[in-house]
Structures are given as C-alpha cells and as structure tokens.
Design an enzyme around this catalytic site. Structure first.
Site, short mmCIF file in Angstrom:
data_model
loop_
_atom_site.label_atom_id
_atom_site.label_comp_id
_atom_site.label_asym_id
_atom_site.label_seq_id
_atom_site.Cartn_x
_atom_site.Cartn_y
_atom_site.Cartn_z
N HIS A 196 0.83 -1.21 0.00
CA HIS A 196 0.00 0.00 0.00
C HIS A 196 0.87 1.26 0.00
CE1 HIS A 196 -1.98 3.28 2.30
NE2 HIS A 196 -2.85 3.12 1.33
N GLU A 239 2.10 1.85 -3.39
CA GLU A 239 1.07 2.46 -4.25
C GLU A 239 1.15 3.98 -4.14
OE1 GLU A 239 -2.96 4.11 -3.43
OE2 GLU A 239 -3.13 1.98 -2.91
N HIS A 240 1.30 4.47 -2.90
CA HIS A 240 1.46 5.93 -2.72
C HIS A 240 2.72 6.45 -3.43
CE1 HIS A 240 -1.31 7.19 0.78
NE2 HIS A 240 -1.73 6.01 0.36
N GLU A 297 -3.30 8.43 7.08
CA GLU A 297 -4.38 7.67 6.44
C GLU A 297 -4.85 6.54 7.36
OE1 GLU A 297 -3.39 5.91 2.66
OE2 GLU A 297 -5.38 5.02 2.43
#
Lengths: 484, 447
Positions: B72, B75-76, B152
């Site tokens: 994840h 992905e950022h 987040e």
C-alpha cells in the site's frame, strides 16, 4: 390533462468529436421540470428527483422530521405494508432511495427497462399514498437513533455538525439533518403525515431521467409517478441572517486523529462571480492533488491524508467548507499552514499556469459526468436543483473558459480571508484548545451537516463484506459529487 | 471500492430485447504484448471517454516480513514522481488534461487507474509506463509519504472502532496467512519502511509481465494495441520472484473476540467465516454463497431483516455479505446491531437460529428467485459505470479467473439451486472456521 411534451433540446458536444449528449426538456402539466437523455445501450433507466422537502423545512422543535419522513418513503404505501412494498421492489430489482439534504429530498430510482412501469407506479404509490404504519415508524426511529449514536463515533461528522451549528446560528441550516436523539424520539405519526402532505407536492419538483425509454413512454411513466401528488405550492425557506463565528471550537472526543471542519462565507449560486469563485476554489482546495492546500499540507509536510475545500451552494446561502484531519500534535501547525495558504492566495491570486490548468481540468473532465445513466441524472438534477436552465449544460464550459486571472484575484480577495474562518474540531488536543477560547455552546450537543441518511433500511454493514482495503488514495467522499 | 459483490457480465442476453439503434457489440478483446503484459479491451461507446486500469499482481500478501503495509505504501510512492514527471507532475498532468486518477491496494493486488477523454489514452499510457520503471525513490519522498500513510491509517482505522475491530477479527481469523495482516499495515511496521526496502519491492514486483492492462471505453482493440505497444511495449520484462503459497490449515475451534472501548457508542455483533473463494470453489459453490448472503442478509426482504429487525425487534439493522474475489480464502460476514436493551447473547442466538435454518432446508422458491434476480440485475447496473465494468474484468483476471468467468456469471447465478444454497450453508458456515466479534461501549457510554 396537458401532456408531457418535448419543449427544448440541448446538445452537449464533446470537444471535437461527433458524439454529443442530447438533453431534452419536457414541458410538464403542473410546472414540474423534466430533463431527459435517451440512450438505449443498456436495458435500464435511471431517474433522480428533487422535491423541496429537505431538513431546512424542519420545524424548529422537530429537527430530523424531513429525514424521518424520507426514511419512510419505501416503508409501505397503498395496500402494501412495509415488507410487501420492499418485496415488490426487490422482486424486480428496483433500486429506490430517498436522501434528504438541507434544501431537498433527493429520490433516486434505478430499474431494468422491463420493470420500469412497476418502478414508476411504486414510486407514485409511495409519494401519494404513504402509510406511515406504527410498526415502520417505530422501527425507523430505532434505526435513526442508532445512526445518531454512531455519528458520535466519527470526529468528521461531529465536527461537521458543530460547524453548521456555529456557522448558521438560528437559521434551520444550523440543525442536524438527521435530528437529535431528543427530537427523533418526540416525532410522531401526525408530524410525519403532516410533513409529507405539506412538502411532497408537485410544485417545484425537479426530475432528471436517462436511459432506455422514449419520450412517449416516459410521459406515461412520469404521470404514474407524479400525477397523484398535490399541486399546491411548496413552502418557502427563511432568509439567512448572521453567519459565521470566526475562531476555533473544540468538541472533545477520544480519538487519535482530530478532524477540523473550517469555513467562511461563499457565494450564492446566482452571484455573477459564482463561476470565477468555483475556479478559484479549485485552485485553492478543490482540485485534489492539484490544489494549493494539498501541496502545502500533504505533499510538502505529510501532515494529512486529505485536505479539501468546496463551495456549498444552498438555496439561501453560499459557504466555503473545508476539511482536514491530522494527528493531535499536528493540528496547530496544520491550521497555521491552511490560514497562511488562504492569506497568500487572497493577497496574490493565482498564477497564469494555475488558472490555465484549472480551466483545462474543469472543462476537460466535464464529459466524465455524462458517461453513465446514473451519472447523467445525478449531474442534471444537481443543475436543476440550483435553478439553472437546460441550456446551461451546453454553455457551462464556455463560462469557465471566460474566467480571467483578474476574475480569480478579485474573488480570492473577496472570499479567502483567514480571519473569517469558523473552525470546529472533533477530537481532543491540548494544542488546538489553546489556540482560541472555546465558542459559546462548545460543550452542548452539536449539530448538523451529517451525511444524510438514506431511507434504505439496510445500509452497508459496519465494514461487513468489504475487503479490508484502504480505499483509493485521495479525496474521500466529502467533496462535491457534481460539477457546478 | 465498490465491487465486493458481483462479477458483472456481458449482457448479450439482456441486450437482445432492446432497440437496435444504439445497442452495441459488447465483445471484449484480449491479447498480450511481447514483454508479457496482458491486455483486455472492453468496448463502451456511449461517451468519448476511456478508463485505463493497470492491475499489478502484487498486494499486501507480498509485504516483506516486518514491513506490513509495504504494498500500500508503494502504491502511494507511485505518485511521487520520475525524472521526466518530477514531484506531483503525474497527477497534475492527468488533471490538466481533464482526467481523474487514483489507485487502491488489496491483499492480492494493486490497481492504478485513470478516466479521461479518449484522445488522451496515449498520454496516460505513457505516464503509467514511465512510473513502472523510472520512479524517484528519494529519502525525502519516502519520509513524507510515510507520514501521510500514518495519517491515512489514523483516519481509516484508528479513529473508527468498527474498523479497528474488523482489523483484529481478520488477524484472528487467519492463523498464519498474510490475509491476517492489515493492508494498510501495523503502525510500528509502517515506520520501518525506508527507501532501500521500497526500492527492493519496486524491482521485484513492478514489471509489465506482472500487470494486466484493462481499457474500457470508446476505443477499438486495434487502437489499444497500437498505443499499448508504443507505451508499454518498450518496458522490458523482469524475472519475477514466484509469489509465496501460504498454507491455510483448518481451524480447530471457534475464536471469540470481545472488545470494549470508550470510543464505541453502539454495540455491534459481527462474525466472519473463512470460506471458499471463487478461485478455490467447486463449480457453482461461490455463486451459491452469493445467493445465500443475499437471501440471508442482502436487503430488507432478507430473513435477517424480516426476523431480527421487523418481526422480533431485536436489532435495528442486520445483514450478510460474501466476499469471494480472492486468490486464497474468501469471507462470509454476518452482523447485527442490537436495539437498545437487547442483550448481545440473545441477538447472537437469534442470528444462529436463522443461519441454522438454511442448513436444515433449502430456501423457498420465491425467495430464491428474488435473490437471483437481484444479483443478476447488479451485473446490468454495474455495467452502467465504465469504472465498474473495467473493474469486473480486472479484479477477476488479477486473481487468476478468466474473462469467461466474468461473462458467464449471471448464468451461473441463475443456475444456483435451493439445494446448492443449503449445501453452501452446511459446508461453509462452520463456526470453527469463524471469528465472532462483540464490540461494546465502555460502561456508562450506552444508554
């Protein structure tokens, strides 16, 4: 009876391509506004309807009445009790929802073409012959009370309700759309029936339809859905008086990440500077990763996952509302950065490049809203709700293209004065509490601007069935879903 | 991302009855580039728009030990720039061209997408090909983005007691499989992600031969082939490390998790069953679980709703859902929110009685037909959105299913019998394969 006839056709051309969306306006017998896009690609029809029956019409002592009434829209009508009505919808896979916002009750229906006749008839039954059975009222009341309690778990919702209360003072926009535990407990069958009788009327109804249907068939469907509504005029909303309470208010909550809702006066939708203001807001905080606030707060400093501002255009007020969440010890710095970004922008306006990029995004992305039936009716109905004529669909991009750097400078200076910011924080942080004296009423139950509750009695479970998937990287649901 | 439920489908049957004026050919096209990149083209000519989705076969199951959240996090990082598109120029360029873009990560895969005018397809393909190999993984970028991801996590998980509960229940459900690790990662491990670890992850997983390109929209297969070859075709394939095959040994007993917290305002009963997924199911088995979930708790006509909410007034809400799009196990969830004053053990007994009823006898014909009608209609409604249409193919192919699986889904749902639903309830909803969660407010919090 007067027929529903085509009175105007508008073409939304897509750039240089030959394709275009035809938006037809139907003349309706009792002044209803109907916009219609015919597309036979998929065997389905989508419709979005707005009735002037939002939470701003709640009596002062009964906040939540509009939402409660909306929640009962699919809970039994005519000879069908709640379960029978739900079964009639479900047997035909008809998707019906009724969502109140501040000004409007927004009804959405999606149906397969084969079931369209039943879908529109069931909606007609629901609107004209709602039952308000005691069983349904008590069940929905329990659901609303449970929903209100769950809203108190979420700092963004708590802050948003606090913001509305602080910003709108005594106007009905100040109270929570879904009411309070006290008011919801006190609402009875008489209140609900009275609200529906007064507000579910034909006057001022805005209807957008897209999909697998021709005009003649649609005219019949619309008559079956809306023909039974009384034609009496809809009540008026009071004007908005004093707005805003500049400063910081903290509503304590036991959460690791406080959330701030911040805002200041915006522009009414009919203000000649509304479109320049929309472009100006895109550059400041409306543009996702392209916005100044996202660059300063997230990209440069890693202070938040998301920060945004949007231009809310209620019927009686315009307000710029923003949201940001950060760790407890980051909130002071985050708010300082936001204030400074507002101040710099108000002083200097945009760069030529920022404006050029904003215009190509805003005009270039407009057709994306017209790529599905559900998208089309959502977008068209958003235009209808703010009183735009059908021709606006075709004119809209040229209005954005006409905005100049001087226009944006003028509105940025007019709007984005950080001294005017009303800031409400849900969460507990010593740092923020020290920034300003709490506003009066900070500790009382706070109000409004919660995500409106759907009448769907079966909302997505608390995370049930969803993969544990961090959702897409940016800009969660709070931003304006439709383009102005 | 909202495609947890249905598989979508070609609507050749449904389309047969409609006016021919604008009815379109819904055939999809599939091919591969020489470097091993798979390509799927899904025509949708209603508007001059395209949706490009790039599905990488890498997800949080591939997070290195001690570095949960890496997939994840990465992905950022894919948005943090390359030498030719430095800093935030990826998003700026897409936006300047009128496009929307985003990405998401799951346990099994990572997906990046753009929606844009069709004449900009070549542009966004170029951008995605660039960041497949040229990413700038500087310390400064990594450090800032790690802070963003921790925010987040606070927003999605730490601030939300139901989300925290879900995370703990998933951890308890999986004995050792990485489906038990949160996709976003444990905070302590997110903090250990650095530039070198990110670089290593990039080199091992981001390659054309580890990706599936799905383009839905107003394009032809030949246009997509030409553009994809010129953008992605020049990116060399890499030798991929085979993905680990994690065991999922049988659970020997039910797990219960009772959590009481001051931030909880409403008690909730939840149970997650570890069940078969579409990839591991016998023919028709996963579809039977879809139908079972719909019957049991899919809408206001379901047995949960009618019994627990309407008739017995034990719950204000209750439901069930099946999540079957996974490389390894799937999940079947049930939940119920008690009405004030209703004890959770009473509610749980009522839930269990309904679940048991499905193991004793097949559902009634009218109920079965209604559930199937709803699911099949979902496939049509999903097709209205180009994003959902492209996602249906992407999420199936990326876990090893085929385009035929997607297109045959409505027929397979129609073929589910009452007996198959009963068998699914008997064989899949087994308590020793489940975690039961009880989330309650701290004393004095709930009226």
């Amino acid at each position: 009876m007067k027929r529903w006839l085509i009175s105007l056709v508008v073409l939304l051309a897509f750039g240089s391509t030959a394709q275009a969306v035809e938006v037809k306006s139907l003349a309706a017998p009792k002044g209803e506004q109907v916009w219609f896009v015919e597309d036979h690609t998929l065997p389905m029809i989508a419709m979005t309807v707005a009735l002037p029956a939002g939470s701003a019409y709640d009596p002062a002592a009964k906040p939540g009445l509009a939402a409660f009434t909306a929640s009962l829209l699919d809970e039994g009508a005519g000879k069908l009790n709640s379960t029978q009505f739900q079964t009639a919808l479900s047997n035909r896979a008809i998707r019906l929802s009724a969502t109140p916002d501040r000004d409007w009750l927004i009804i959405s229906i999606v149906t397969l073409t084969d079931n369209a006749k039943d879908a529109f008839q069931l909606l007609g039954l629901a609107l004209s012959h709602p039952r308000f059975d005691a069983e349904a009222i008590n069940r929905v009341r329990a659901q609303m009370l449970s929903g209100l309690a769950q809203e108190d778990e979420d700092p963004a919702t708590v802050a948003a309700k606090g913001f509305s209360r602080a910003y709108f003072h005594d106007h009905p926009y100040a109270h929570p759309v879904n009411g309070t535990p006290q008011s919801v407990a006190a609402i009875g069958a008489g209140d609900l029936k009275g609200f529906a009788a007064t507000h579910w009327v034909r006057d001022n109804v805005r209807i957008a339809v897209s999909g697998d249907v021709d005009e003649k068939t649609l005219a019949g469907l619309l008559a079956s859905a809306f023909g039974g509504l009384p034609a009496r005029p809809a009540p008026q909303l009071p004007a908005v008086g004093r707005v805003g309470q500049p400063g910081v208010q903290v509503i304590p909550m036991p959460v690791p990440q406080p959330t701030a809702i911040f805002g200041l006066p915006g522009l009414m939708r009919n203000d000649p500077d509304f479109i320049p203001a929309y472009v100006a807001n895109y550059i400041l905080g409306g543009g996702g990763f392209s916005s100044r606030l996202m660059g300063e707060v997230r990209e440069k400093r890693g202070l938040t996952y998301d920060v945004d501002t949007s231009l809310q255009d209620y019927r009686k007020a315009g307000v710029v509302v923003g949201q940001v969440a950060t760790r407890a010890n980051g909130m002071r710095q985050t708010l300082d950065v936001i204030r400074q970004t507002f101040a710099d922008y108000a002083a200097d306006g945009p760069t030529d490049k920022e404006l050029a990029d904003a215009k190509t995004y805003l005009t270039g992305s407009f057709p994306l809203a017209f790529s599905s039936n559900v998208g089309i009716v959502g977008q068209l109905n958003a235009f209808q709700r703010v009183g735009l004529p059908v021709g606006y669909v075709d004119k809209r991009n040229s209005l954005i293209d006409a905005v100049t750097v001087d226009d944006v400078k003028r509105v940025a200076k007019r709007l984005f004065d950080p001294a005017k910011l009303t800031i409400v924080i849900g969460g507990s942080l010593e740092a923020a509490r020290a920034q300003a004296a709490p506003l009066p009423g900070a500790d009382k139950p706070v109000a409004a601007s919660a995500p409106p509750r759907s009448t769907d009695p079966h909302p997505a479970a608390p995370n049930a069935g969803k993969p544990v998937t961090p959702k897409p990287l940016a800009v969660p649901g709070k931003t304006v879903p439709h383009k102005p | 991302v909202g495609f947890s439920k249905t598989g979508i489908a070609a609507l050749l049957i449904a389309l047969a009855g409609i006016a021919p004026a604008r009815a379109q050919d819904t055939r999809i096209f599939q091919f591969a580039l020489q470097n091993g990149m798979q390509v799927v083209v899904v025509p949708d000519h209603r508007a001059p728009i395209v949706t490009q989705m790039l599905w990488y076969r890498v997800g949080s199951v591939d997070d290195p030990p001690g570095l949960s959240g890496m997939a994840h996090f990465f992905e950022h990082m894919m948005f943090r720039g390359t030498p030719t598109m430095p800093s935030d120029q990826f998003a700026q360029t897409v936006a300047r061209n009128g496009g929307e873009d985003n990405a998401f990560t799951t346990h099994d895969y990572t997906c990046f997408y753009e929606q844009i005018a069709k004449d900009r397809l070549r542009l966004v393909m170029g951008l995605d090909a660039d960041r497949m190999v040229n990413l700038d993984l500087s310390d400064a970028n990594v450090n800032t983005e790690r802070a963003v991801v921790l925010e987040e996590r606070r927003m999605r998980t730490d601030n939300d007691p139901q989300s925290l509960m879900r995370e703990q229940m998933d951890a308890a459900l999986q004995l050792s499989h990485p489906y038990g690790r949160p996709v976003i990662g444990w905070p302590e491990e997110i903090r250990h992600i650095g530039r070198l670890e990110a670089r290593d992850f990039y080199l091992h997983h981001y390659a054309p031969n580890n990706a599936i390109l799905v383009v839905a929209g107003d394009v032809t297969a030949e246009e997509v082939r030409t553009d994809a070859e010129s953008a992605y075709g020049k990116v060399p394939a890499r030798t991929l490390v085979p993905r680990a095959e994690f065991a999922q040994p049988p659970r020997l007993g039910e797990t219960r998790l009772a959590v009481t917290r001051p931030d909880v305002k409403v008690p909730v009963f939840t149970r997650i069953y570890r069940v078969v997924s579409y990839t591991g199911a016998k023919p028709g088995e996963a579809e039977a679980l879809e139908v079972l979930a719909q019957l049991m708790g899919g809408d206001a006509t379901s047995l949960f709703y009618k019994e627990l909410v309407v008739k017995r007034r034990l719950a204000s809400d209750a439901g069930a859902a099946y999540s079957g799009y996974a490389r390894d196990s799937g999940e079947f969830d049930v939940y119920a929110v008690p009405r004030p004053g209703v004890r959770l053990d009473v509610l749980e007994q009522a839930v269990d009685a309904i679940i048991k009823a499905y193991t004793v006898a097949p559902p009634g014909t009218a109920d079965l037909e209604r559930a199937k009608t709803q699911l099949v209609a979902d496939a049509t409604y999903q097709r209205d959105s180009q994003y959902s249409l492209a996602s249906a193919y992407g999420q199936a192919l990326v876990i090893g299913l085929t385009a035929d699986d997607v297109e045959e889904w409505p027929q397979r749902i129609r073929a589910v019998t009452g007996e198959a639903v009963q068998q699914a309830a008997i064989h899949d909803l087994i308590k020793r394969e489940a975690v039961t969660g009880i989330l309650t407010p701290a004393p004095g919090q709930h009226p």
